[in-house]
Enzyme design. Structure first.
Site, short mmCIF file in Angstrom:
data_model
loop_
_atom_site.label_atom_id
_atom_site.label_comp_id
_atom_site.label_asym_id
_atom_site.label_seq_id
_atom_site.Cartn_x
_atom_site.Cartn_y
_atom_site.Cartn_z
N LYS A 1 18.11 -24.55 -26.24
CA LYS A 1 19.35 -25.28 -26.48
C LYS A 1 19.71 -26.09 -25.24
O LYS A 1 19.62 -25.60 -24.12
CB LYS A 1 20.49 -24.31 -26.80
CG LYS A 1 20.75 -24.13 -28.27
CD LYS A 1 22.05 -23.37 -28.51
CE LYS A 1 22.47 -23.48 -29.97
NZ LYS A 1 23.76 -22.84 -30.22
N GLU B 1 29.98 -12.53 -42.32
CA GLU B 1 31.39 -12.26 -42.58
C GLU B 1 31.60 -11.15 -43.60
O GLU B 1 32.52 -10.33 -43.45
CB GLU B 1 32.07 -13.55 -43.07
CG GLU B 1 32.16 -14.66 -42.04
CD GLU B 1 30.93 -15.53 -41.96
OE1 GLU B 1 30.92 -16.48 -41.16
OE2 GLU B 1 29.95 -15.27 -42.71
N ARG C 1 34.11 -16.77 -47.26
CA ARG C 1 32.80 -16.26 -47.65
C ARG C 1 32.85 -14.75 -47.92
O ARG C 1 31.95 -14.21 -48.56
CB ARG C 1 31.77 -16.55 -46.54
CG ARG C 1 31.71 -18.00 -46.13
CD ARG C 1 30.68 -18.25 -45.07
NE ARG C 1 29.34 -18.26 -45.63
CZ ARG C 1 28.25 -18.54 -44.93
NH1 ARG C 1 28.33 -18.81 -43.65
NH2 ARG C 1 27.06 -18.54 -45.51
#
Length: 626
Positions: A285, A370, A398
């Site tokens: 990254k 979640e 979700r």
């Protein structure tokens, strides 16, 4: 700068650039991203890390015929560049400009819109099944990050994908792993073994041997089974990625994600495979920008910043609601040892990093999961703990079933801190937190609060941790409102707060709509209309006593919320008035029946008609009978 990049004006133009020039092109792409995102803001580190991978995909695929599906889509900027959308970067994430995520209506090359995690493999399986039913030949590729693989939906899709092996259906999954360093098995022998395993002749050879053995009378079937067991046992020892292999998915890798030649080699072989293939790619990254490489989390999503220092150009003027949540939780945690905090891969965004540092044994990051996070919290609550679940509004949706089934039915004391509720601005329609009042407000046993300002938020947090049952507090992104602080009556369960009494009309304000409502009430006074003003505080349960008083006193009742009107507070009030037989006029302000595009929040509010000026104008028309 940008001579090679200037040659890419439409999809597939990268194929006209000699591959020996790809390193220079990669550098031009990184320079372009840094120069533009430093001005506009956006997702940076993930895109810098995916430059070579996206170049390789565009070299091996043909657009828009082939289908490339990004998980979440944070890393899609390079794809947008290579499909001829360079000019759009000046308007990235701005009103009317280019979206920061893949978007079907933006380009034919964005075959599937994304914004939330762990969806790419499921969508790719759908594309592959459709391809085979239509008997077409396009290549389907899903790109998923190692973080997104923490989401259960990805494993549901992988489990479904395993059936492709039997049917010899090709689909490529790229695992973009930016957490690991490049391991030793990236080398000549690993390349040889991977080539051997993926090569069509090897697959045919294995199949022919097994078929020949099975045809031997008496012993053939047994010999074939023994050979397969022996082969699988050896593979367990020497072949990486056996989790995927055991699911029927051929594993290839790890591959250096910053070596375009190696990536092209892997993708081309993946296209030849009979069955699903997972290519494990190792990337870094922030690649190419040292400041982002050293702090990839901070450069995941950035506001405009100075390239030489990496420092934000936006001065933080006021404490945010997330800051208020963070410091208040720390204060409460010192007194409440049973308090535990749960988040889903967002410890920084939700303000839980100080809590994590101070109370590591009471902090739980469940990853992008979640659903698990909510039921995990329910389990802790059932065992006597006080879980605080901090999740963004658009992500908590979700876990709707878990909130309903595992928390509310059992009436467990889980405290949901719903961050980024309301309009969020540049992230756009996939991230607007405008549905939580609707999906939480109708659940039995659930209490829903919304603070009008920073001080009330602190009081609500303390109140919530003493409440015996499910309770949610929704609050917006950005600076915490400090107005109306002189109006701070004690919190009482299910009761609203009168800010001001008036005549003819009363304005019922939900949470962060207080600032716009205060402005609207002031504007009405200038027109000679004395409006009452109520801070709702509790969306569920409704304050029926206050509503009855308002209905008996004011001909016109106005509700204002930064939530979808369908199923929101306004509709709850409308149902109450109808049930009780009140015949007052009712004006409800909120988000209309649409998905809200990206742009700045002030513009979004104006478009929805929930800014102070628009509210005052519509109320004045109604009062004056215009």
């Amino acid at each position: 700068m940008g001579q090679l990049l200037d040659r890419i004006q439409k999809p597939n133009d990268i194929k006209r650039i000699p591959r020996r020039l790809y390193p220079a092109l990669a550098q031009e792409i990184r320079d372009f991203l840094l120069e533009n995102v430093s001005r506009t803001g956006g997702h940076l580190a993930s895109n810098l890390g995916a430059v070579e991978l996206t170049m390789a995909l565009h070299t091996c695929l043909t657009f828009p015929e082939d289908k490339l599906i990004f998980d979440v889509g944070h890393q899609s900027y390079v794809h947008k560049l290579l499909t001829g959308r360079k000019e759009g970067f000046s308007t990235l994430r701005k009103r009317g400009g280019m979206c920061g995520f893949p978007k079907r209506k933006e380009s034919e090359c964005d075959c599937f819109g994304t914004g939330h995690s762990s969806t790419s493999i499921s969508a790719a399986v759908g594309f592959a099944v459709a391809r085979d039913l239509k008997k077409t030949k396009e290549t389907i590729v899903a790109v998923i990050g190692d973080g997104a693989l923490s989401g259960g939906m990805a494993y549901e899709a992988l489990n479904n994908l395993a059936h492709f092996k039997e049917e010899k259906k090709n689909l490529i999954v790229i695992l973009n792993d930016n957490k690991m360093s490049i391991s030793e098995n990236v080398g000549g022998m690993s390349q040889y073994l991977n080539d051997l395993r993926l090569h069509k002749s090897y697959g045919e050879f294995k199949e022919n041997v097994e078929n020949a053995l099975k045809n031997i009378p008496g012993l053939g079937e047994s010999m074939a089974r023994t050979l397969k067991r022996s082969k699988d046992s050896i593979k367990q020892l020497v072949v990486p990625g056996m989790l995927f292999e055991n699911m029927g998915i051929t594993y290839y890798g790890p591959v250096d994600g910053h070596n375009v030649t190696s990536l092209i080699h892997a993708i081309d072989h993946g296209k030849e495979a009979k069955g699903p293939v997972l290519i494990h790619v190792l990337t870094k990254k922030g690649k190419g920008y040292g400041i982002a490489e050293n702090n990839p989390e901070r450069f995941h999503g950035v506001s405009p910043f100075a390239l030489d220092t990496g420092k934000s150009l936006q001065t933080k003027k006021r404490e945010t609601y997330t800051d208020v949540f963070s410091r208040t939780l720390m204060k409460l945690a010192r007194r409440r040892r049973e308090l535990v905090a749960v988040t889903a891969a967002m410890p920084s965004g939700t303000g839980l990093l100080p809590f994590k540092k101070a109370y590591p044994d009471r902090f739980f990051d469940v990853g992008i999961a979640e659903e698990h996070g909510v039921t995990f919290a329910a389990g802790m609550a059932a065992a006597g703990m006080r879980p605080v679940v901090a999740i963004y509004s658009s992500f908590l949706q979700r876990a709707y079933d878990q909130v309903l089934h595992d928390v509310c039915i059992q009436n467990l004391p889980v405290f949901f801190c719903v961050d980024r509720a309301g309009l969020v601005g540049a992230d756009g329609e996939t991230h607007q937190g405008i549905f939580d009042l609707s999906y939480l407000g109708h659940l039995p046993n659930m209490t829903v609060m919304a603070p009008k300002n920073a001080l009330e938020m602190e009081k609500m947090m303390e109140f919530a941790l003493n409440h015996d049952g499910p309770i949610a507090m929704r609050y917006p992104r950005g600076a915490a409102y400090t107005g109306l602080s002189r109006h701070q009556s004690a919190l009482e369960y299910g009761k609203g707060e009168w800010i001001k009494k008036g005549e003819q009309v009363v304005v019922l304000s939900v949470g962060n709509a207080a600032q716009q409502c205060e402005e609207a009430v002031a504007l009405l006074e200038k027109e000679g209309i004395c409006a009452g003003f109520v801070n709702v505080r509790f969306v569920r349960p409704l304050d029926e006593t206050l509503l009855s008083e308002a209905a008996r006193t004011y001909p016109l009742i106005v509700t204002v919320e930064e939530n979808e009107l369908a199923g929101g507070y306004g509709q709850m009030v409308s149902a109450f008035l109808h049930k009780k037989g009140y015949r007052n006029d009712l004006l409800s302000f909120g988000i209309p029946d649409c998905f809200v595009e990206h742009g700045d929040v002030a513009w979004q509010r104006k478009q929805a008609g929930i800014d102070g000026t628009s509210i005052a104008r519509e109320i004045a028309k109604k009062v004056k009978g215009i």
